[in-house]
Design a protein around this motif. Structure first.
Motif, PDB file in Angstrom:
ATOM      1  N   ARG A 309      -6.478 -16.353 -28.920  1.00  0.00           N
ATOM      2  CA  ARG A 309      -6.015 -16.489 -27.543  1.00  0.00           C
ATOM      3  C   ARG A 309      -4.641 -15.840 -27.387  1.00  0.00           C
ATOM      4  O   ARG A 309      -3.720 -16.145 -28.147  1.00  0.00           O
ATOM      5  CB  ARG A 309      -5.966 -17.968 -27.158  1.00  0.00           C
ATOM      6  CG  ARG A 309      -7.321 -18.645 -27.223  1.00  0.00           C
ATOM      7  CD  ARG A 309      -7.209 -20.156 -27.098  1.00  0.00           C
ATOM      8  NE  ARG A 309      -6.531 -20.754 -28.239  1.00  0.00           N
ATOM      9  CZ  ARG A 309      -6.270 -22.056 -28.366  1.00  0.00           C
ATOM     10  NH1 ARG A 309      -6.646 -22.888 -27.406  1.00  0.00           N
ATOM     11  NH2 ARG A 309      -5.647 -22.508 -29.422  1.00  0.00           N
ATOM     12  N   ARG A 338      -5.023 -23.682 -33.114  1.00  0.00           N
ATOM     13  CA  ARG A 338      -6.366 -23.987 -32.639  1.00  0.00           C
ATOM     14  C   ARG A 338      -6.547 -25.483 -32.355  1.00  0.00           C
ATOM     15  O   ARG A 338      -7.553 -25.885 -31.759  1.00  0.00           O
ATOM     16  CB  ARG A 338      -7.403 -23.513 -33.661  1.00  0.00           C
ATOM     17  CG  ARG A 338      -7.542 -22.008 -33.803  1.00  0.00           C
ATOM     18  CD  ARG A 338      -8.114 -21.347 -32.554  1.00  0.00           C
ATOM     19  NE  ARG A 338      -9.493 -21.715 -32.324  1.00  0.00           N
ATOM     20  CZ  ARG A 338     -10.538 -20.970 -32.681  1.00  0.00           C
ATOM     21  NH1 ARG A 338     -10.353 -19.801 -33.259  1.00  0.00           N
ATOM     22  NH2 ARG A 338     -11.763 -21.361 -32.409  1.00  0.00           N
ATOM     23  N   GLY A 341      -6.256 -27.355 -27.242  1.00  0.00           N
ATOM     24  CA  GLY A 341      -7.457 -26.917 -26.541  1.00  0.00           C
ATOM     25  C   GLY A 341      -8.704 -27.001 -27.395  1.00  0.00           C
ATOM     26  O   GLY A 341      -9.699 -26.312 -27.120  1.00  0.00           O
ATOM     27  N   ARG A 342      -8.692 -27.846 -28.395  1.00  0.00           N
ATOM     28  CA  ARG A 342      -9.787 -27.956 -29.346  1.00  0.00           C
ATOM     29  C   ARG A 342     -11.059 -28.509 -28.700  1.00  0.00           C
ATOM     30  O   ARG A 342     -11.050 -29.031 -27.576  1.00  0.00           O
ATOM     31  CB  ARG A 342      -9.376 -28.889 -30.488  1.00  0.00           C
ATOM     32  CG  ARG A 342      -9.204 -30.333 -30.041  1.00  0.00           C
ATOM     33  CD  ARG A 342      -8.601 -31.208 -31.124  1.00  0.00           C
ATOM     34  NE  ARG A 342      -9.404 -31.195 -32.332  1.00  0.00           N
ATOM     35  CZ  ARG A 342      -8.969 -31.630 -33.517  1.00  0.00           C
ATOM     36  NH1 ARG A 342      -7.739 -32.111 -33.635  1.00  0.00           N
ATOM     37  NH2 ARG A 342      -9.747 -31.589 -34.556  1.00  0.00           N
ATOM     38  N   THR A 343     -12.169 -28.424 -29.423  1.00  0.00           N
ATOM     39  CA  THR A 343     -13.388 -29.104 -29.019  1.00  0.00           C
ATOM     40  C   THR A 343     -13.133 -30.605 -29.040  1.00  0.00           C
ATOM     41  O   THR A 343     -12.554 -31.121 -29.999  1.00  0.00           O
ATOM     42  CB  THR A 343     -14.535 -28.756 -29.975  1.00  0.00           C
ATOM     43  OG1 THR A 343     -14.735 -27.338 -29.968  1.00  0.00           O
ATOM     44  CG2 THR A 343     -15.826 -29.451 -29.570  1.00  0.00           C
ATOM     45  N   ARG A 360     -16.862 -28.192 -23.492  1.00  0.00           N
ATOM     46  CA  ARG A 360     -16.815 -27.385 -24.715  1.00  0.00           C
ATOM     47  C   ARG A 360     -15.428 -27.389 -25.339  1.00  0.00           C
ATOM     48  O   ARG A 360     -15.295 -27.370 -26.561  1.00  0.00           O
ATOM     49  CB  ARG A 360     -17.237 -25.950 -24.408  1.00  0.00           C
ATOM     50  CG  ARG A 360     -18.678 -25.811 -23.985  1.00  0.00           C
ATOM     51  CD  ARG A 360     -19.022 -24.359 -23.700  1.00  0.00           C
ATOM     52  NE  ARG A 360     -20.415 -24.212 -23.306  1.00  0.00           N
ATOM     53  CZ  ARG A 360     -20.962 -23.059 -22.934  1.00  0.00           C
ATOM     54  NH1 ARG A 360     -20.215 -21.958 -22.921  1.00  0.00           N
ATOM     55  NH2 ARG A 360     -22.233 -22.991 -22.585  1.00  0.00           N
ATOM     56  N   TYR A 361     -14.419 -27.396 -24.480  1.00  0.00           N
ATOM     57  CA  TYR A 361     -13.045 -27.339 -24.964  1.00  0.00           C
ATOM     58  C   TYR A 361     -12.198 -28.318 -24.150  1.00  0.00           C
ATOM     59  O   TYR A 361     -12.568 -28.721 -23.052  1.00  0.00           O
ATOM     60  CB  TYR A 361     -12.466 -25.918 -24.834  1.00  0.00           C
ATOM     61  CG  TYR A 361     -13.268 -24.870 -25.547  1.00  0.00           C
ATOM     62  CD1 TYR A 361     -13.197 -24.748 -26.931  1.00  0.00           C
ATOM     63  CD2 TYR A 361     -14.119 -24.015 -24.854  1.00  0.00           C
ATOM     64  CE1 TYR A 361     -13.951 -23.794 -27.591  1.00  0.00           C
ATOM     65  CE2 TYR A 361     -14.877 -23.061 -25.505  1.00  0.00           C
ATOM     66  CZ  TYR A 361     -14.786 -22.966 -26.884  1.00  0.00           C
ATOM     67  OH  TYR A 361     -15.535 -22.022 -27.551  1.00  0.00           O
ATOM     68  N   THR A 362     -11.069 -28.649 -24.711  1.00  0.00           N
ATOM     69  CA  THR A 362     -10.102 -29.466 -23.997  1.00  0.00           C
ATOM     70  C   THR A 362      -9.248 -28.547 -23.134  1.00  0.00           C
ATOM     71  O   THR A 362      -8.685 -27.569 -23.631  1.00  0.00           O
ATOM     72  CB  THR A 362      -9.206 -30.227 -24.988  1.00  0.00           C
ATOM     73  OG1 THR A 362     -10.026 -30.984 -25.885  1.00  0.00           O
ATOM     74  CG2 THR A 362      -8.268 -31.159 -24.261  1.00  0.00           C
ATOM     75  N   ARG A 363      -9.155 -28.859 -21.855  1.00  0.00           N
ATOM     76  CA  ARG A 363      -8.406 -27.989 -20.943  1.00  0.00           C
ATOM     77  C   ARG A 363      -6.912 -28.133 -21.176  1.00  0.00           C
ATOM     78  O   ARG A 363      -6.378 -29.229 -21.268  1.00  0.00           O
ATOM     79  CB  ARG A 363      -8.731 -28.304 -19.488  1.00  0.00           C
ATOM     80  CG  ARG A 363      -7.888 -27.470 -18.519  1.00  0.00           C
ATOM     81  CD  ARG A 363      -8.521 -27.354 -17.164  1.00  0.00           C
ATOM     82  NE  ARG A 363      -9.767 -26.588 -17.194  1.00  0.00           N
ATOM     83  CZ  ARG A 363      -9.830 -25.254 -17.252  1.00  0.00           C
ATOM     84  NH1 ARG A 363      -8.714 -24.533 -17.310  1.00  0.00           N
ATOM     85  NH2 ARG A 363     -10.986 -24.634 -17.273  1.00  0.00           N
ATOM     86  N   THR A 387      -2.482 -31.079 -22.925  1.00  0.00           N
ATOM     87  CA  THR A 387      -3.913 -30.965 -22.662  1.00  0.00           C
ATOM     88  C   THR A 387      -4.389 -32.185 -21.885  1.00  0.00           C
ATOM     89  O   THR A 387      -3.809 -33.262 -21.956  1.00  0.00           O
ATOM     90  CB  THR A 387      -4.705 -30.832 -23.971  1.00  0.00           C
ATOM     91  OG1 THR A 387      -4.493 -31.990 -24.794  1.00  0.00           O
ATOM     92  CG2 THR A 387      -4.277 -29.597 -24.738  1.00  0.00           C
ATOM     93  N   GLU A 390     -10.297 -35.509 -21.331  1.00  0.00           N
ATOM     94  CA  GLU A 390     -11.609 -34.909 -21.183  1.00  0.00           C
ATOM     95  C   GLU A 390     -12.679 -35.993 -21.253  1.00  0.00           C
ATOM     96  O   GLU A 390     -12.633 -36.877 -22.119  1.00  0.00           O
ATOM     97  CB  GLU A 390     -11.859 -33.857 -22.265  1.00  0.00           C
ATOM     98  CG  GLU A 390     -10.985 -32.619 -22.136  1.00  0.00           C
ATOM     99  CD  GLU A 390     -11.284 -31.811 -20.882  1.00  0.00           C
ATOM    100  OE1 GLU A 390     -12.403 -31.966 -20.321  1.00  0.00           O
ATOM    101  OE2 GLU A 390     -10.429 -31.028 -20.454  1.00  0.00           O
TER     102      GLU A 390
END
Length: 874
Positions: A309, A338, A341-343, A360-363, A387, A390
């Motif tokens: 990213r 990583r 914003g992880r899963t 799918r990911y953490t915003r 973040t 979620e």
């Protein structure tokens, strides 16, 4: 007299390289008093005649200190806002100038680079390069030698080719450089040229091959005066829209086959001072980033994935804080971006008739990064990320509710370094913090807070020939008793191991602390010989994985190495590197865990082919992680041989082949891997490449399951035959230096076939096979209806315990198609098409034709995305 003159000439010739090393070249520039030059790759404006050409380059590679085969000269001008550099690269065979078009920072062919050390701290430099087709490349040098190509400044450069060779004309805005306010400036300066067809590097200010520094040995740019430091302010808003087309699932309200999405956000860069820059992002989206490669992980440890990213990639070097000294531990780091914003880590509780939609990911709500280097030698870096909460959405016959799967989390990192005596001494430190904000008790098995801190010291002497580096790190995590039990029993620690008598799980603990450290002493430059010694330790309680990455704790490790480097061509060789190293490790109880050695050779021949090989061996290994918290297994020694051959990289068709083979003592394991890569450049702007890889292996014991019998744990393992095959292929097509099309695809297949099932009976026995009892045909049977193995230890025809059949085959295809257009400097448009399809079957034999059939019959998921950003400069 003639003999005397000849002697003087020979002495002078031999001493010239040594004398030239100490001569600092100077270039005196002049301020533009008329109209500035137009950046078009043609040095024909009268203003260029106000300064002199300077050349006298020296060859660095392959023949150190020899005159270059082609002449290079340059000029430098400046005005109140920009630095202008013109470089003419003469070539008596201009039709042989290699012109290749590619993406920024990814190009080949003839190129020219300009280095500017506006700090003039002898440690930090800014690099601006361009190839003969006008493709840019750029980066920052820190700590004198550490190159970081993630920096993407906004500057202007054009090239042209004529019958004399080729020309590069640069315009570098001062707001892309960092410098303090002075009346007169002296900057470090360097000009480099690479002649592709001869792989020849020449420099204006010669820096020898065995030099310990780089920026510190550049020449000097003088004559700049009465300019003001510029503060860069840039805002980059973006909008994005996309659609995902995936297989429709009857009855599932979340899988309708079409999912539209859109987003908008803002990136920005603000110069807080002349030396400190604030980067920030609000509601970022990274849909244009290439997917991670496929893999099957059968170990106890999580997979490490590289960061892709842009916000986290650019300027990441300042936040790197390796936990352990040594290349084999390079991924162990206090900050692993990583994590942000992880899963999501949680999964909701559901009934059989309920459907779930998981994010799918953490915003990432927002993030900022403050970094820079002050005039008095302080390097600063701060990164702050927040973040969102979620939630998983659960549908039960039309009734929906949400469950938390990742709490709102704040991630914070602060890094500082102080250069003393022009970088001969460096003191530094780092602090990381992870704080979670729970809205309910459903995820309090995660720590509420996790902190780590480190201090580091570097000392160089004898012109940076020798170095001493030391580091100490501490960590603490806090939370509920449940979260601390999770940490103590995690794969990095396994406090519950029955043979770990120096460890125990404390169920009342609400805080876990640990520490680590390293010492690295070595000769790193000057002369052909290099050598060193490294010592590391990580306590059992160290825990950094909330924001960092660590695979193992509870060990003490030492490594020593010696290297011999030859950089001048000799015999049939162009250059050569030979390295030997050894290592040993223990745990904190004093148990000798492992020992090993490796010898390696890397060389390039005069025909530009290259070859490398390595031979390594390990005496034994005490595997504390194979049984997932059970007792340690002792595996015999093993040996591995690897080699790689690559053809002449100057050619349009480049081929390489790699091979490795390993085998273990007592025939406990064997491995084989081979692959090749082909890269073909049929046009200057088109590159095609394929990279297939086949791997197979056998181990006589691999973890299967843990069960219970007579209130005692039973650790079940089996022999494993594994086979994998992957095929990477890429297409890179560039229409202009700013408009490119890329395609990447990867089919991936993996099969694991388990046999010879066994239970662990005497873990740690030096006779490898005496650690296990292999189930007889009377003791184990396969039940097809449940796809499980039933174990009857008592012989009463009643199963005492069972485990699922572990055989499997996995298949997957991933691809990315990206059109990228930088329509004005700093502003980009992306079109992305990503496809993915995968599946698995409960069969362990590797049949490529069957897996290909499975793959083509599986339904794909396609994502189409359009993203547009626009840079506003103030």
């Amino acid at each position: 007299m003639m003999r005397k003159n000849l002697l003087i000439f020979l002495v002078g010739f031999l001493l010239w390289p040594l004398l030239s090393m100490g001569q600092v070249k100077e270039y005196r520039t002049s301020k533009i008093k008329t109209k500035a030059p137009v950046i078009d790759g043609h040095i024909d404006e009268p203003v260029w005649n106000t300064v002199e050409w300077q050349g006298d380059f020296t060859q660095k590679e392959p023949y150190e200190f020899a005159p270059p085969s082609q002449k290079t000269v340059f000029k430098v001008l400046y005005d109140d806002n920009n630095l202008y550099v013109a470089v003419r690269a003469f070539d008596d065979e201009p039709d042989k100038i290699e012109r290749r078009l590619g993406r920024r920072d990814h190009f080949e062919g003839d190129w020219i680079a300009v280095g500017v050390s506006s700090h003039f701290d002898h440690l930090t430099g800014y690099g601006f390069s361009v190839n003969a087709m006008g493709v840019k490349g750029d980066g920052i040098v820190t700590n004198d030698t550490e190159w970081d190509d993630t920096w993407n400044p906004v500057y202007y450069v054009k090239t042209s080719i004529d019958d004399k060779g080729w020309v590069a004309e640069f315009k570098i805005p001062f707001n892309q450089l960092r410098f303090g306010k002075k009346e007169n400036y002296v900057w470090g300066f360097e000009v480099m040229r690479y002649l592709f067809r001869k792989q020849e590097m020449s420099l204006w200010q010669m820096v020898p091959q065995d030099a310990s520094g780089w920026v510190s040995m550049w020449g000097e740019l003088k004559g700049i005066s009465h300019i003001k430091p510029k503060k860069e302010v840039a805002l980059i808003p973006y909008v994005m829209g996309g659609v995902e087309k995936s297989p429709k699932e009857e009855g599932n309200p979340f899988k309708t086959g079409t999912d539209w999405n859109y987003n908008a956000g803002l990136d920005g860069k603000i110069a807080i001072t002349n030396n400190l820059t604030l980067n920030f992002t609000i509601n970022p989206d990274f849909g244009q980033v290439e997917a991670d490669p496929s893999e099957v992980n059968l170990t106890a440890f999580e997979t490490y994935f590289n960061e892709r990213r842009p916000f986290f990639v650019e300027g990441a070097a300042i936040f790197k804080y390796p936990l352990i000294a040594g290349s084999g531990w390079s991924r162990e780091n206090l900050f692993y971006s990583r994590r942000v914003g992880r899963t999501p880590q949680g999964y909701p509780f559901t009934e059989s008739n309920e459907y779930v939609k998981l994010p799918r990911y953490t915003r990432i709500l927002g993030a900022f990064k403050l970094s820079g280097k002050t005039q008095n030698g302080w390097t600063l870096g701060v990164i702050e990320n927040l973040t969102n909460n979620e939630y998983a959405t659960i549908d039960s016959i039309g009734t929906r509710n949400k469950q938390l799967v990742e709490p709102m989390t704040n991630y914070f990192v602060a890094r500082v370094q102080k250069d003393i005596i022009r970088g001969k001494t460096i003191l530094g430190g780092i602090v990381t913090a992870t704080n979670r904000f729970f809205v309910d008790s459903s995820m309090m098995y995660l720590p509420k807070a996790a902190y780590s801190a480190g201090i580091d010291f570097e000392q160089y002497w004898l012109k940076k020939t020798y170095s001493l580096k030391a580091k100490f790190v501490g960590s603490t995590v806090a939370g509920t008793e449940e979260s601390m039990i999770e940490r103590q029993m995690a794969p990095q620690r396994y406090f519950q191991r029955p043979d770990a008598t120096h460890l125990q799980v404390d169920s009342t603990l609400t805080q876990l602390t640990g520490y680590a450290g390293s010492i690295d002493l070595g000769k790193i430059a000057t002369g052909h010989w290099r050598y060193g010694f490294k010592f590391n330790f990580v306590s059992p309680g160290l825990s950094i994985n909330d924001i960092g990455y660590m695979r193992r704790a509870d060990f003490i490790n030492e490594t020593s190495w010696v290297q011999y480097v030859l950089w001048n061509p000799f015999s049939i060789f162009r250059k050569m590197n030979i390295r030997v190293n050894q290592w040993m490790g223990w745990d904190f109880k004093g148990t000798w865990l492992y020992s090993g050695w490796r010898a390696g050779l890397e060389t390039q021949f005069k025909n530009y082919w290259s070859y490398s090989m390595g031979l390594s061996g390990e005496g034994f290994d005490v595997d504390r992680h194979q049984l997932r918290g059970g007792p340690s297994l002792r595996t015999p020694g093993n040996t591995n041989f690897s080699m790689r051959i690559k053809s002449d990289s100057r050619k349009k068709l480049v081929a390489g082949i790699n091979f490795s083979k390993g085998w273990g003592g007592q025939k406990w394991h064997k491995s084989f891997e081979t692959g090749f890569n082909l890269s073909y450049q049929p046009l200057s702007n088109l590159q095609l490449s394929i990279d297939p890889l086949y791997s197979s292996g056998y181990v006589s014991t691999s973890y299967v399951a843990t069960d219970e019998y007579n209130s005692n744990p039973v650790y079940i393992s089996a022999a494993l035959d594994r086979v994998s095959f992957q095929f990477n292929f890429r297409i890179n097509y560039s229409l202009t230096p700013d408009l490119s099309i890329q395609y990447w695809g990867q089919p991936y297949f993996f099969s694991g076939n388990y046999s010879n099932f066994q239970k662990v009976t005497d873990a740690g026995n030096k006779n490898f096979y005496d650690q296990f009892h292999v189930y007889t045909e009377d003791e184990i049977t396969y039940d097809e209806s449940s796809n499980s193995y039933l174990v009857d230890e008592t012989g009463n025809s009643q199963p005492d315990y069972s485990f699922e059949n572990p055989d499997f085959s996995f298949y997957e295809f991933r691809s990315n198609f990206v059109i990228r257009w930088e329509y004005i400097p700093g502003s980009t448009a992306y079109f992305v098409w990503s496809q993915g399809r995968n599946g698995s079957v409960g069969e362990g034999n590797f049949y490529l034709q069957d897996r290909l059939t499975n793959l083509f019959e599986s339904s794909p998921s396609n994502v189409f995305l359009l993203k547009l950003s626009y840079r506003l400069s103030f």
